[in-house]
Design an enzyme around this catalytic site. Structure first.
Site, mmCIF file in Angstrom:
data_model
loop_
_atom_site.group_PDB
_atom_site.id
_atom_site.type_symbol
_atom_site.label_atom_id
_atom_site.label_comp_id
_atom_site.label_asym_id
_atom_site.label_seq_id
_atom_site.Cartn_x
_atom_site.Cartn_y
_atom_site.Cartn_z
ATOM 1 C CG HIS A 79 -1.791 1.057 1.512
ATOM 2 N ND1 HIS A 79 -2.320 1.842 0.513
ATOM 3 C CD2 HIS A 79 -2.337 1.517 2.673
ATOM 4 C CE1 HIS A 79 -3.137 2.745 1.055
ATOM 5 N NE2 HIS A 79 -3.160 2.569 2.356
ATOM 6 C CD GLU A 81 -3.197 6.346 3.991
ATOM 7 O OE1 GLU A 81 -3.813 5.257 3.941
ATOM 8 O OE2 GLU A 81 -3.711 7.385 4.459
ATOM 9 C CG ASP A 83 -0.251 4.547 7.133
ATOM 10 O OD1 ASP A 83 -0.351 4.773 5.920
ATOM 11 O OD2 ASP A 83 -1.091 3.888 7.762
ATOM 12 C CG HIS A 147 -8.125 2.810 3.112
ATOM 13 N ND1 HIS A 147 -8.140 4.154 3.373
ATOM 14 C CD2 HIS A 147 -6.872 2.403 3.412
ATOM 15 C CE1 HIS A 147 -6.966 4.525 3.842
ATOM 16 N NE2 HIS A 147 -6.180 3.488 3.875
ATOM 17 C CE1 TYR A 194 -6.763 1.106 10.721
ATOM 18 C CE2 TYR A 194 -8.108 -0.344 9.382
ATOM 19 C CZ TYR A 194 -6.975 0.409 9.551
ATOM 20 O OH TYR A 194 -6.041 0.475 8.551
ATOM 21 C CG HIS A 227 -2.349 0.336 11.061
ATOM 22 N ND1 HIS A 227 -1.360 1.277 11.231
ATOM 23 C CD2 HIS A 227 -2.878 0.576 9.839
ATOM 24 C CE1 HIS A 227 -1.300 2.052 10.153
ATOM 25 N NE2 HIS A 227 -2.206 1.647 9.297
HETATM 26 FE FE1 FEO Z 1 -4.111 3.187 4.366
HETATM 27 FE FE2 FEO Z 1 -2.458 2.267 7.146
HETATM 28 O O1 FEO Z 1 -2.688 3.152 5.550
#
Ligand code: FEO
Length: 400
Positions: A79, A81, A83, A147, A194, A227
């Site tokens: 992914h 993103e 993070d 997402h 979440y 996460h």
């Molecule tokens: Fe969609 Fe944890 O980044």
């Protein structure tokens, strides 16, 4: 410091005990979080994801203490993103040219954020696999819009580990790493929060993807999200929860959400809450002032609810900005299968209830006709209208 996951797989991520918000200030963090990255050391050495940009140098230094970075054969970017991709810049400065496996959309998002740096991207799609030696391979599954358009999961054969990235994650710091070591109440609270606040807008896509994954008949010994806790004990428990949550979920709960100027709308909110309990003692009732309570926590309660009542006084020919902002977020989350009612006080023009009803309908709620518009402060005649509004909210909807 690495933590052992299973076989030759280790966790090499970052536990973020101090994180207070995520996605800017759009998501509140109550119990810490983590960015999970994983190191596979089979005949091939594979790094799965990295950590958020502010921790990129620590990440690379820590990884150097575990392995010679030149030994890394493949990098998997599930992914783009930041993070999860945020340490790529620091890492690739050390090992330029190492192949990065990701979706075509991830190339766009990673290059979009960090610029075109000549990295060795290898685009994969669902069903593609990568041999990592010792008879094991990584099989890729695109998770488009779960997402982001670039999202992907990787399944490791032999050890039966699904590196699911954001899916099945929680913003929850668990030093002990695994679900069976975590506080179960907090684990599920954070997993649901979440899901509601990040994944629910994509619930129809998620429902199809879960069916697609189930049809593959894969064994899951571990589900390792990007996460929070890693699902080791009965990992399918979170898959089953996701199946329920992505199917127009509701419990026997009603949430009352409002803001007030001079407490008149508060009195209506409390009267509605009390009447729900009177008419249906088994129904759980939650009441929130949206200007004072955490919006992500409220949305989690709305998600669990079969109906909501939303209140605002009229101000400036409209509604309070706190309620307007809250309703905009409510719309984004695309809840299904829920009823709604509107109420509020006014002094002269009195548009708030009409506007609330329009916004609630626009957010996908089935809005009941009954409403309470109270001139100045609620009087007996206003309170007398509460039972009919509540009765309509509690009446079974066609799907029940
Ligand atoms: Fe969609 Fe944890 O980044």
């Amino acid at each position: 410091m690495r933590k052992h996951v299973k076989g030759n797989v280790s966790w090499v991520g970052y536990i973020d005990w101090e994180l207070e918000t995520f996605h800017g200030d759009d998501y509140s963090i109550m119990n810490g979080s983590s960015q999970n990255a994983y190191l596979i050391e089979e005949e091939k050495t594979v790094l799965i994801d990295t950590v958020w940009t502010p921790h990129r140098f620590d990440f690379v230094e820590n990884l150097k203490k575990e392995i010679d970075l030149n030994k890394i054969d493949y990098i998997i970017a599930n992914h783009g993103e930041c993070d999860h991709s945020g340490a790529l810049t620091a890492l690739m400065d050390e090992i330029p040219g190492k192949p990065i496996y990701c979706t075509a959309n991830a190339v766009k998002s990673i290059e979009g954020q960090y610029g075109k740096r000549g990295w060795n991207f290898n685009v994969v799609k669902t069903g593609d696999s990568l041999d990592i030696g010792n008879g094991k391979k990584l099989v890729f599954v695109e998770m488009r819009m779960l997402h982001w358009p670039d999202s992907m999961a990787a399944y490791m054969t032999g050890d039966n580990i699904l590196f699911a990235n954001d899916a099945f994650g929680q913003h929850f710091a668990v030093e002990e790493l695994f679900n069976d070591k975590a506080n179960q109440c907090l684990l599920y609270k954070e997993a649901l929060k979440y899901f509601v606040n990040i994944l629910n807008p994509f619930a129809p896509i998620l429902k199809k993807k879960l069916a697609e994954i189930a049809a593959l008949n894969l064994q899951f010994d571990i589900i390792a999200p990007s996460h929070g806790a890693i699902w080791r004990e009965n990992p399918l428990q979170i898959v089953e929860k996701y199946a329920q949550w992505s199917d127009a979920y509701q419990e026997n709960q009603v949430t009352v959400a409002y803001d007030t100027m001079w407490e008149g709308t508060t009195k209506l909110a409390h009267a509605i809450a009390a009447e729900i309990s009177r008419q249906s003692p088994e129904t759980v009732v939650k009441v929130f002032n949206v200007a004072k309570a955490d919006k992500n926590e409220i949305m989690t309660e709305v998600f669990k609810s079969k109906a909501i009542a939303v209140g605002s006084p009229t101000v400036g020919n409209s509604i309070l900005s706190s309620v307007a902002g809250w309703l905009e977020f409510l719309k984004q989350l695309k809840f299904k299968n829920k009823k709604a009612a509107a109420f509020g006080c006014y002094g002269w023009s009195g548009e708030s209830v009409k506007i609330l009803k329009e916004l609630l309908a626009g957010a996908g709620f089935a809005v009941v006709d009954e409403e309470i518009r109270s001139l100045w402060n609620p009087e007996e005649s206003d309170f007398a209208a509460v039972p009919a509004l509540v009765s309509s909210l509690l009446a079974p909807s066609p799907k029940e």
